[in-house]
Design a protein around this motif. Sequence first.
Motif, PDB file in Angstrom:
ATOM      1  N   ALA A 137      13.107   7.551   9.793  1.00  0.00           N
ATOM      2  CA  ALA A 137      12.137   7.375   8.706  1.00  0.00           C
ATOM      3  C   ALA A 137      12.634   6.322   7.728  1.00  0.00           C
ATOM      4  N   ARG A 138      13.905   6.321   7.467  1.00  0.00           N
ATOM      5  CA  ARG A 138      14.470   5.319   6.561  1.00  0.00           C
ATOM      6  C   ARG A 138      14.282   3.913   7.131  1.00  0.00           C
ATOM      7  N   VAL A 147      14.662  11.244   1.948  1.00  0.00           N
ATOM      8  CA  VAL A 147      14.198   9.861   2.194  1.00  0.00           C
ATOM      9  C   VAL A 147      12.803   9.750   1.578  1.00  0.00           C
ATOM     10  N   GLU A 199       7.447   6.370  11.415  1.00  0.00           N
ATOM     11  CA  GLU A 199       6.763   7.590  10.992  1.00  0.00           C
ATOM     12  C   GLU A 199       7.223   8.745  11.875  1.00  0.00           C
ATOM     13  N   HIS A 250      11.673  14.607   3.258  1.00  0.00           N
ATOM     14  CA  HIS A 250      11.028  13.723   2.279  1.00  0.00           C
ATOM     15  C   HIS A 250      11.837  13.647   0.996  1.00  0.00           C
ATOM     16  N   ASN A 257      10.840   7.462   0.555  1.00  0.00           N
ATOM     17  CA  ASN A 257       9.834   6.528   1.063  1.00  0.00           C
ATOM     18  C   ASN A 257       9.551   6.726   2.560  1.00  0.00           C
ATOM     19  N   GLY A 258      10.114   7.790   3.138  1.00  0.00           N
ATOM     20  CA  GLY A 258       9.868   8.075   4.556  1.00  0.00           C
ATOM     21  C   GLY A 258       8.522   8.745   4.753  1.00  0.00           C
ATOM     22  N   ARG A 259       7.971   8.563   5.939  1.00  0.00           N
ATOM     23  CA  ARG A 259       6.703   9.221   6.271  1.00  0.00           C
ATOM     24  C   ARG A 259       6.979  10.354   7.252  1.00  0.00           C
ATOM     25  N   GLY A 303       7.845  -0.755  10.422  1.00  0.00           N
ATOM     26  CA  GLY A 303       7.390   0.626  10.355  1.00  0.00           C
ATOM     27  C   GLY A 303       6.073   0.854  11.058  1.00  0.00           C
TER      28      GLY A 303
END
Lengths: 229, 229
Positions: B26-27, B53, B31, B50, B55-57, B4
Amino acid sequence: MASGDESVTIVGASGALGFGLALRLARAGVEVVIGSREAERAEEAAQRAHTLVPNGRFSGLDNGAAAAANELVVLSVPFRNHSETLTNLKGSLRPGQLVLDATVPLAAAVAGKATRMLGVWQGSAAQQAQEMVPDGVSVVAGLHTVSAGLLGDLDHALHEDVLLCGDRRPDKARAAALIERIDGLRAVDAGRLEMARIVESLTALLISINVRYKTQAGFQVTGLPDALW
Amino acid sequence: MASGDESVTIVGASGALGFGLALRLARAGVEVVIGSREAERAEEAAQRAHTLVPNGRFSGLDNGAAAAANELVVLSVPFRNHSETLTNLKGSLRPGQLVLDATVPLAAAVAGKATRMLGVWQGSAAQQAQEMVPDGVSVVAGLHTVSAGLLGDLDHALHEDVLLCGDRRPDKARAAALIERIDGLRAVDAGRLEMARIVESLTALLISINVRYKTQAGFQVTGLPDALW
């Protein structure tokens, strides 16, 4: 392997794609009439094919006689001969016949790059063919993405799709039935004949990919149901 | 799954393809900066992403700020907005950036059929983009054949190829590295940017196939070596 109760004419079978197709179909039990501008060249190709597929049934005739010999006629000629060939076939084709056109208008036909296409006024070679055949003859476009080299290499296991374009579903099903006689080829309905302008251009795209990876690539369509026809 | 340490901007991520791409990337730990014409819409899309996902940024910015935020900018807008978007981005893009253009000039942009293409004077949407970006910005064409629906359905296992066109191999490798962060997508070098006129038209072809088989089809290239980049 099917029973071999079918027969097909391949106009342009002295070329690599048509010849490979003749070999594969004959091996699957289909009787193949090879057409060429000169009967002698057609007979030579038939003999050469017979050497490679000894139990295959081949004969060689000039294009006119070959085109009249079967209900299903595969057209596999260089684009520079496409229009002339169809003009010459006008007196031989008759209503009810189906022409499976594999011709691709690569710019190579006029000394351009093989990764570029010519613009055909009708939209595609297949649409040009549909305009030129006698009334009652149908045209389906297909076989553009199958490598001639791999088709002619009988030891190579094929595993790819053939995209078919045509305005009548029964015509496409008829062409599909022929194509699927060849192990490892699956025929996919890609839509109306006008879609041939996209499908024909896949040849140029594959040539571009082949150059980069030094291979003979093909296409598969993902996400299709099991029964396509 | 990668660490990531990468980030990307997606201009047009409020659309289905861009949004699905944002989710998948993102997954995978990338970012994602979502760009939209209005910052509010971009923020909304980022929040929606968000939720899907957790935990995605994600962040949402107006297109200009979004385009300036990352070295790699995916352009995924309807063709009718393509030229305008690129005009508006001229002040935001800078030399060294790479634009991955997923835009397809479907005739649907002018109320035509989605199985037909518009003729773009430059040859393709991607070539139009290359003409319009500031000097030093590269354009790679790709992602035209990935179904937006399947991309956005995170439970669906992808298994298909993305054909990339561009004039510089390192640019394509950079785009490929991003795309291959997504499980089940393989990037294939399809040649120079001019090949985009063929690759873009594959979207129209897939739509034609999808209509016939009520599916969301994709493409795979057969016969390629294991190492593509």
